[in-house]
Design an enzyme around this catalytic site. Structure first.
Site, short mmCIF file in Angstrom:
data_model
loop_
_atom_site.label_atom_id
_atom_site.label_comp_id
_atom_site.label_asym_id
_atom_site.label_seq_id
_atom_site.Cartn_x
_atom_site.Cartn_y
_atom_site.Cartn_z
N THR A 1 -18.68 -31.12 -14.30
CA THR A 1 -19.30 -30.80 -15.58
C THR A 1 -18.70 -31.66 -16.68
O THR A 1 -17.91 -32.57 -16.41
CB THR A 1 -19.16 -29.30 -15.90
OG1 THR A 1 -20.02 -28.96 -17.00
CG2 THR A 1 -17.73 -28.91 -16.25
N ASN A 2 -19.07 -31.41 -17.91
CA ASN A 2 -18.54 -32.12 -19.07
C ASN A 2 -17.88 -31.11 -19.99
O ASN A 2 -18.28 -29.95 -20.02
CB ASN A 2 -19.69 -32.76 -19.86
CG ASN A 2 -19.96 -34.17 -19.42
OD1 ASN A 2 -19.07 -34.86 -18.96
ND2 ASN A 2 -21.18 -34.59 -19.57
#
Ligand code: C5P
Length: 215
Positions: free
Chosen positions: A22-23
């Protein structure tokens, strides 16, 4: 008045049923942009990845998990919108293979092969109608204006909002807004809501109700 699509938050790309890439993104800038747009009388659709923030109840909210889901939801919603603000931090890579069962540890290094996901702002920007506009974000650590302008061109944006890495998950932000010539047309800093108000002021001034055509 315009109908504005806002992408917000991170997306996830799973490698097995429990692990994902994810970020780092909280969705706070998306919340601030929704509030600023609604206060200026616009209608808002927000396509959001998994976040722990609340969007204003007046915004139509569409929840997604992966970058492909964000792309499809955004593509559908954008057909009925005047403009896009791409404030999401979609995960840029996905594992080439997704394991159906949880990957068991072996004591050995695990090699992942990653492929790029689709760029949502670029996809919508390159396919937009003459009466639609798109605004992207750029988070740069070196040659910020040069790289932001290159990004604006590559993604066919009408404006790009340049911010630094301190923006992620923070309550405040510090931005410059660049137009298609690379000119800094506005700067803003402070709480994300104040910054969002400055961004919407420029969008109202330059894009809402105007015909836009990438040159
Ligand atoms: O290329 P980069 O990720 O730095 O660009 C940031 C801009 O592109 C943001 O507006 C972000 O929302 C958008 N983006 C996107 N889809 C991706 C990656 C980034 O819409 N897969």
């Amino acid at each position: 008045m315009a109908k504005i699509l806002i992408t917000s938050g991170p997306t996830r790309q799973y490698l097995d049923p429990v692990r994902y890439l994810t970020n780092s993104s909280s969705g706070k800038m998306g919340v601030a942009l929704c509030g600023a747009a609604l206060d200026r009388g616009h209608r808002v659709v927000v396509v959001s990845g998994p976040v722990n923030v609340e969007y204003p109840a007046e915004a139509e909210r569409i929840d997604v998990v992966t970058t492909d889901e964000m792309l499809e939801a955004s593509r559908r919603a954008f057909a009925d919108c005047d403009g896009l603000i791409g404030a999401a931090a979609p995960c840029d890579y996905r594992p080439r293979r997704v394991a159906e069962q949880k990957i068991a540890k072996t004591g050995q290094p695990l090699q992942l092969e990653l492929e790029e996901t689709v760029d949502i702002v670029a996809t919508l920007g390159l396919a937009k109608r003459i009466d639609q506009w798109t605004v992207g974000f750029a988070l740069e650590t070196e040659d910020p204006r040069f790289r932001a302008l290159a990004k604006l061109e590559r993604k066919a944006c009408d404006l790009i909002v340049l911010n630094g890495p301190q923006a992620m998950t923070s309550e405040t932000n510090e931005i410059e807004i660049l137009d298609r010539t690379g000119t800094v047309i506005a700067v803003a800093e402070g709480p994300k809501r104040r910054v969002a108000d400055a961004i919407l002021a420029e969008i109202d001034r330059r894009l809402v109700g105007r015909e836009s055509r990438p040159s």
